[in-house]
Design an enzyme around this catalytic site. Structure first.
Site, short mmCIF file in Angstrom:
data_model
loop_
_atom_site.label_atom_id
_atom_site.label_comp_id
_atom_site.label_asym_id
_atom_site.label_seq_id
_atom_site.Cartn_x
_atom_site.Cartn_y
_atom_site.Cartn_z
N GLU A 213 0.88 -1.17 0.00
CA GLU A 213 0.00 0.00 0.00
C GLU A 213 0.91 1.21 0.00
OE1 GLU A 213 -3.65 2.45 2.09
OE2 GLU A 213 -2.73 0.85 3.26
N GLU B 74 4.95 4.68 3.55
CA GLU B 74 4.48 6.02 3.91
C GLU B 74 5.68 6.96 3.94
OE1 GLU B 74 1.62 7.83 4.43
OE2 GLU B 74 3.07 9.40 4.85
N ASP C 225 9.73 7.37 0.05
CA ASP C 225 9.02 8.13 -0.98
C ASP C 225 8.89 7.26 -2.22
OD1 ASP C 225 8.19 9.83 -3.01
OD2 ASP C 225 9.21 11.55 -2.12
N ASP D 259 -2.74 11.67 -2.67
CA ASP D 259 -2.77 13.14 -2.76
C ASP D 259 -3.13 13.54 -4.18
OD1 ASP D 259 -2.02 13.19 -0.13
OD2 ASP D 259 0.11 13.44 -0.54
N LYS E 181 -2.84 20.99 -9.25
CA LYS E 181 -2.31 21.85 -10.31
C LYS E 181 -1.75 21.00 -11.46
CE LYS E 181 -1.24 25.72 -7.40
NZ LYS E 181 -0.33 26.24 -6.42
N ASP F 106 -12.16 9.73 -3.30
CA ASP F 106 -13.42 10.49 -3.33
C ASP F 106 -13.32 11.59 -4.39
OD1 ASP F 106 -11.42 11.84 -1.76
OD2 ASP F 106 -12.95 13.36 -1.46
N THR G 117 -10.63 2.75 4.57
CA THR G 117 -9.44 3.42 5.07
C THR G 117 -9.89 4.55 6.01
OG1 THR G 117 -9.25 5.23 3.48
CG2 THR G 117 -8.48 3.07 2.75
N TYR H 135 -9.42 7.79 5.58
CA TYR H 135 -10.02 8.85 4.76
C TYR H 135 -11.39 8.43 4.23
CZ TYR H 135 -6.19 12.20 4.71
OH TYR H 135 -5.27 13.15 5.06
N GLU H 136 -11.48 7.17 3.87
CA GLU H 136 -12.75 6.66 3.33
C GLU H 136 -13.87 6.78 4.36
OE1 GLU H 136 -12.16 2.81 1.72
OE2 GLU H 136 -14.22 2.55 1.07
N1 SAM Z 1 -4.24 5.90 2.48
C1 SAM Z 1 -4.64 6.61 3.68
C2 SAM Z 1 -6.14 6.65 3.78
O1 SAM Z 1 -6.82 6.39 2.77
O2 SAM Z 1 -6.67 6.92 4.87
C3 SAM Z 1 -4.02 8.01 3.74
C4 SAM Z 1 -4.43 8.96 2.64
S1 SAM Z 1 -3.53 10.50 2.70
C5 SAM Z 1 -4.54 11.60 1.80
C6 SAM Z 1 -2.20 10.23 1.56
C7 SAM Z 1 -0.97 9.65 2.21
O3 SAM Z 1 -0.03 9.33 1.20
C8 SAM Z 1 -0.27 10.62 3.17
O4 SAM Z 1 -0.06 10.00 4.41
C9 SAM Z 1 1.04 10.96 2.45
O5 SAM Z 1 2.10 11.23 3.34
C10 SAM Z 1 1.27 9.70 1.64
N2 SAM Z 1 2.08 9.92 0.42
C11 SAM Z 1 1.87 10.85 -0.52
N3 SAM Z 1 2.79 10.77 -1.49
C12 SAM Z 1 3.61 9.74 -1.16
C13 SAM Z 1 4.76 9.16 -1.77
N4 SAM Z 1 5.26 9.66 -2.91
N5 SAM Z 1 5.34 8.12 -1.17
C14 SAM Z 1 4.85 7.61 -0.01
N6 SAM Z 1 3.77 8.12 0.62
C15 SAM Z 1 3.14 9.18 0.06
#
Ligand code: SAM
Length: 231
Positions: free
Chosen positions: A61, A86, A113, A135, A139, A171, A209, A211-212
């Site tokens: 994930e 993460e 990352d 995310d 833009k 969403d 999740t 967020y879901e």
């Molecule tokens: N998946 C979770 C949920 O649905 O509840 C969290 C959603 S949150 C909006 C997006 C997560 O992705 C954040 O915790 C962010 O730090 C992580 N994230 C964003 N870009 C990433 C990347 N390039 N590599 C690893 N994690 C990333």
């Protein structure tokens, strides 16, 4: 923390900055010591079963946040290995808190990352990739940073097995439509595409999740895309 007419005092501002610093520092230290966080992931490229101690299909994930989804998956599928990725320490530590309560041997985490994903996985090593509420990078000039952009799909295609899938939920309608177009352009096979997962045939067995849960309580429909890599 007390508020004065909606403003923080200077002392409160300093205290807040200090608390933030301390939190980040504490998170990094904990992650460096935690047995469920993989350190030096490059060492496992091509043989992730060594990290888990057992060869089982490998699922990722990416952007797992606080880890609710992948923790539930790991409990549900003891015959698979799960790796939660993460980017931020301060978020990952929340997943570690949950991990302590679980009696499973198939769940590990990585502070990493996803931009560098080809550095840590071998060719056709991964069985499935979950992307939940990634995310949106709204833009246009940031589109390539979206985890479902063609640039990322090409990377996933290299590390996924021939039957490997990407399972994406959001969403965000704009991000969803963008992702669908990118997948079609890159020649992926569309296995499932629904704009309202919770009221669709695919709802059964769905794990929510963080967020879901939040968005569906607000009445927002959740979209899901499942795609299989082109051969
Ligand atoms: N998946 C979770 C949920 O649905 O509840 C969290 C959603 S949150 C909006 C997006 C997560 O992705 C954040 O915790 C962010 O730090 C992580 N994230 C964003 N870009 C990433 C990347 N390039 N590599 C690893 N994690 C990333």
């Amino acid at each position: 923390m007390a508020l004065n007419n909606g403003q923080f005092t200077n002392l409160e501002r300093i205290q807040i900055s200090f608390m933030r610093l301390r939190n980040v520092k504490g998170s990094r230290d904990r992650i460096a010591e935690d047995p469920f966080v993989v350190q030096e992931p490059e060492k496992y490229q091509g043989s992730w079963e060594r990290a888990f101690g057992k060869k089982r299909p490998l699922y990722l994930e990416i952007g797992m946040g606080k880890g609710k989804f992948i923790s539930e998956l790991a409990v549900r599928h003891p015959d698979r290995n799960f790796l939660g990725i993460e980017k931020f320490s301060s978020v990952l530590v929340r997943a570690l808190d949950k991990r302590k309560e679980l009696d499973v041997d198939n769940l590990l985490f990585l502070r990493f990352d996803a931009e560098e994903i080809l550095e840590i996985f071998g060719k056709e090593e991964v069985d499935g990739i979950y992307l939940n509420f990634s995310d949106p990078w709204p833009k246009d000039r940031h589109a390539k940073r979206r985890l479902t952009s063609g640039r990322f799909l090409d990377r996933y295609a290299q590390i996924l097995k021939p039957e490997g899938k990407v399972i994406f939920k959001t969403d965000n309608r704009e991000l969803f439509d963008f992702s669908l177009e990118e997948a079609k352009k890159a020649g992926w096979e569309i296995l499932c595409c629904t704009y309202d997962l919770h009221h669709s045939d695919y709802a059964e067995g769905n794990i929510m999740t963080e967020y879901e849960e939040r968005f569906s309580k607000e009445g927002k429909p959740i979209a899901q895309l499942v795609i299989k890599r082109k051969l």
